[in-house]
Design an enzyme around this catalytic site. Structure first.
Site, PDB file in Angstrom:
ATOM      1  N   LYS A  11      -5.326 -36.259  -5.055  1.00 56.13           N
ATOM      2  CA  LYS A  11      -4.970 -36.737  -3.728  1.00 56.13           C
ATOM      3  C   LYS A  11      -3.688 -36.025  -3.335  1.00 56.13           C
ATOM      4  CE  LYS A  11      -2.298 -39.337  -2.413  1.00 56.13           C
ATOM      5  NZ  LYS A  11      -0.934 -39.380  -1.790  1.00 56.13           N
ATOM      6  N   THR A  63       3.580 -37.746  -2.423  1.00 58.77           N
ATOM      7  CA  THR A  63       2.845 -37.443  -3.596  1.00 58.77           C
ATOM      8  C   THR A  63       1.543 -36.676  -3.609  1.00 58.77           C
ATOM      9  OG1 THR A  63       3.557 -39.556  -4.358  1.00 58.77           O
ATOM     10  CG2 THR A  63       2.009 -38.450  -5.669  1.00 58.77           C
ATOM     11  N   GLU A  96      -0.890 -32.434   6.127  1.00 59.29           N
ATOM     12  CA  GLU A  96      -0.734 -33.281   7.304  1.00 59.29           C
ATOM     13  C   GLU A  96      -0.808 -32.464   8.583  1.00 59.29           C
ATOM     14  OE1 GLU A  96      -0.580 -36.607   6.909  1.00 59.29           O
ATOM     15  OE2 GLU A  96      -0.938 -36.581   8.980  1.00 59.29           O
TER      16      GLU A  96
END
Lengths: 413, 413
Positions: free
Chosen positions: B189, B200, B286
């Site tokens: 992830k 993270t 992102e």
């Protein structure tokens, strides 16, 4: 562009400029390097050979004018003139670019009646395109007649060095030394290396102080380490960065050396001029809505504090949070932790201006509304105390905004 | 999430997962740490004590679960289980946070009948908030019954470790060694340390290879240097990064050591699994719309090439230009020049995919339309040849977009 000088050994000269120190004239004009009608060629000339010092970009890829200016300063440590163009950085232009930079110097030498080796050349603008030398030659021919000692002429120079800047950046201070008044002034351009293929910060300092080249270089270098080297807009370093200082000596008096009783006062004045210009560049960062000032104390050393402060002020996460007025201390401590410097993970304090958010690395309950109001201001202070030593440093930057992305995603045109 | 493996000593197992290697079960559930109903607690369990290896964040500020996991691996180098929660990073939570991480380990030990020192714990999510341990305890009590070896259960685990990720990241390959088929699988992830206070990347590798802990650690560390350590989304490093590998040995055969004829084949398979996961994290950065791959060759050393590649892929200017489909080679060479590595400013070649834009540091006339079309694709390759040595490296990242700013400017909620 002035700020609090209470308690400082110098005063700000309102409406002062790079022509306020005795012996300097300046000017600027439009020769056609910019698509707009804004000035794109300018010069500062000193009536006597001025003691000179300079600091250059650390980028291994350096523009042609930097090579020419290095040669001029190496020739004798004195300058009569600075010639600057905007609109074209003359970088990544190979041998022709070097020849063009040398021709700019020799053409201005002929037009102004100044020895070529006493002229510095600086360029800022598009990378990878050859200068339109016909326009440069024509402009250089007209430039000497434009030079004058009044503020209007100094303003024309300030306009001539701008690229994506929204505001011109100029400051002048007066400092007493040996019973005489010495002026130190500066002009700069730069809002990060950010507009498509646009580069550079340029800074020019003039003073009428009586000081030698080596002494001036030592003060300029240390001032740069604590000012221009402590700002970041996007972390990128241009191929053209240049800061040049010229001292006419016309204020007279005993030569300034480390033994002179007013040595520190003059050094403080010079550093203040650099700090005002550096902060103005950070505040004018591409798309910026805020000036961000990061103060780190309690570090193992000043150098370590500087590395941590620059890591925090350069963090895209911290910059985005400041734009969003988000009291996001988690990103600040995470940035401090990745700086690679000594740090006790359990002893970090973080404040946003007057608002303590983290004490000994533990969250502190704070008024989110008050924090929001503070972060909505046009200047945000991030204060970090590591509690492991006496090292301290201050770094300046700006927030990361939609406009930064918009401008930098635009096609080169 | 698969890619070309032609000529490689392994094959991709379609629909394979972390439970494909012999001996592993996995599962996940929602215990209430996330505001949504998505899974936020998961585990991978091996039926035998698996040889284990791990790599952790280099951030000096490290979350509590990292301390607990380090202790477990130090106890004997073998793991029976990985317990992971999302929604809360358990970072900057002090002594209580440490106690909570230890309790997660002991609670799962009791519930699953596994020695505590053979359990690794990982957390990802909000920094600075204490875990809601009542919910964690309740979830841990239910978790063992959820564990199974089927792909659906593996998928439940993959869902349980996600935070801001848009897609789950999983891969499985098969490699022949000593006439036996070994499986190597991974789940990860991470989309940069980017959502407000979210942290993270986490990575978990399972294999049924017969290999010792030290040999596995050496392969995992070298694979990480060339994969997870070569991606950047926003340059920030989280407090929780963790990569753990478990080898059940149930494929049998002679133990894999550097002397084993298939040592390199297994190493290549492990590295490929890490590379696929690392690139998936970069592509899922992102706000990202593109995967950016920077290939640097002709550097003085591989290390030097890696530093330059990471500087280019991390440049906000380059990332913005890629978002804008702007063939902006000036920013690429400027980024290379500021990496602080050896470079000849006059011998740099830069291509964007198939389009040469700079040759020996001189601009090359190229078809802007073709460049625009290429840069509009979902993967952009930036190829840099320095022509000064034999060093080469590849780095991966993503573009800088409005969404990055939007998400990261949002208030913590």
């Amino acid at each position: 562009m002035t700020q609090e000088t209470a308690g400082k050994p110098f005063t700000i000269v309102q409406d002062g400029s790079v022509t306020t120190p005795a012996g300097f004239r300046a000017g600027g004009l439009h020769c056609g390097l910019k698509k707009t009608s804004r000035n794109d060629l300018g010069a500062i000339v000193c009536e006597v050979p001025a003691a000179a010092a300079a600091v250059y970009t650390t980028n291994k890829v350096q523009a042609a004018p930097i090579k020419v200016t290095r040669e001029s300063l190496a020739a004798g440590g004195r300058l009569r003139a600075l010639l600057v163009n905007s609109g074209n950085a003359n970088a990544c232009t190979g041998k022709q670019g070097e020849a063009d930079a040398y021709e700019m110097r020799s053409a201005f030498a002929a037009a102004a009646g100044i020895p070529a080796e006493q002229i510095a050349v600086a360029s800022t603008g598009v990378i990878g395109e050859l200068l339109k030398m016909d326009r440069v030659r024509e402009g250089i021919g007209r430039l000497p007649q434009q030079l004058a000692g009044d503020d209007r002429s100094a303003n024309e120079f300030c306009q001539a060095i701008l690229t994506t800047d929204l505001v011109k950046k100029s400051i002048c201070v007066a400092v007493e030394a040996g019973g005489r008044t010495i002026h130190v002034a500066g002009a700069a351009k730069g809002s990060g290396m950010i507009h498509p293929n646009m580069a550079t910060m340029l800074g020019f300092v003039t003073t009428d102080a009586n000081i030698g080249s080596e002494a001036l270089q030592s003060l300029l270098s240390s001032a740069t380490d604590r000012t221009f080297n402590m700002i970041t807009v996007d972390g990128d370093t241009s191929t053209n960065d240049m800061l040049v200082a010229m001292a006419s000596g016309l204020a007279g008096g005993e030569e300034l050396t480390p033994l002179h009783p007013d040595w520190n006062s003059f050094g403080d004045a010079l550093r203040y001029v650099c700090e005002v210009l550096a902060k103005a560049i950070a505040r004018d960062g591409e798309g910026a809505t805020k000036l961000v000032e990061v103060r780190v104390s309690g570090a193992q050393s000043d150098r370590s504090a500087a590395a941590i402060a620059k890591t925090i002020v350069g963090s895209s996460l911290v910059k985005s949070a400041v734009f969003g007025a988000d009291a996001n201390w988690g990103r600040i401590i995470a940035a401090a932790g990745r700086a690679g410097e000594p740090l006790d993970p359990d002893s970090v304090d973080i404040s946003l201006g007057p608002i303590l958010t983290l004490k000994e690395s533990r969250p502190v309950a704070f008024d989110e509304e008050a924090a929001l109001e503070y972060l909505k201001g046009d200047t945000v202070e991030i204060i970090v105390d590591l509690h492991i030593g006496g090292g301290a440093a201050v770094a300046w930057g700006c927030d990361l905004t939609y406009d930064y992305v918009r401008i930098n995603a635009a096609y080169r045109t």
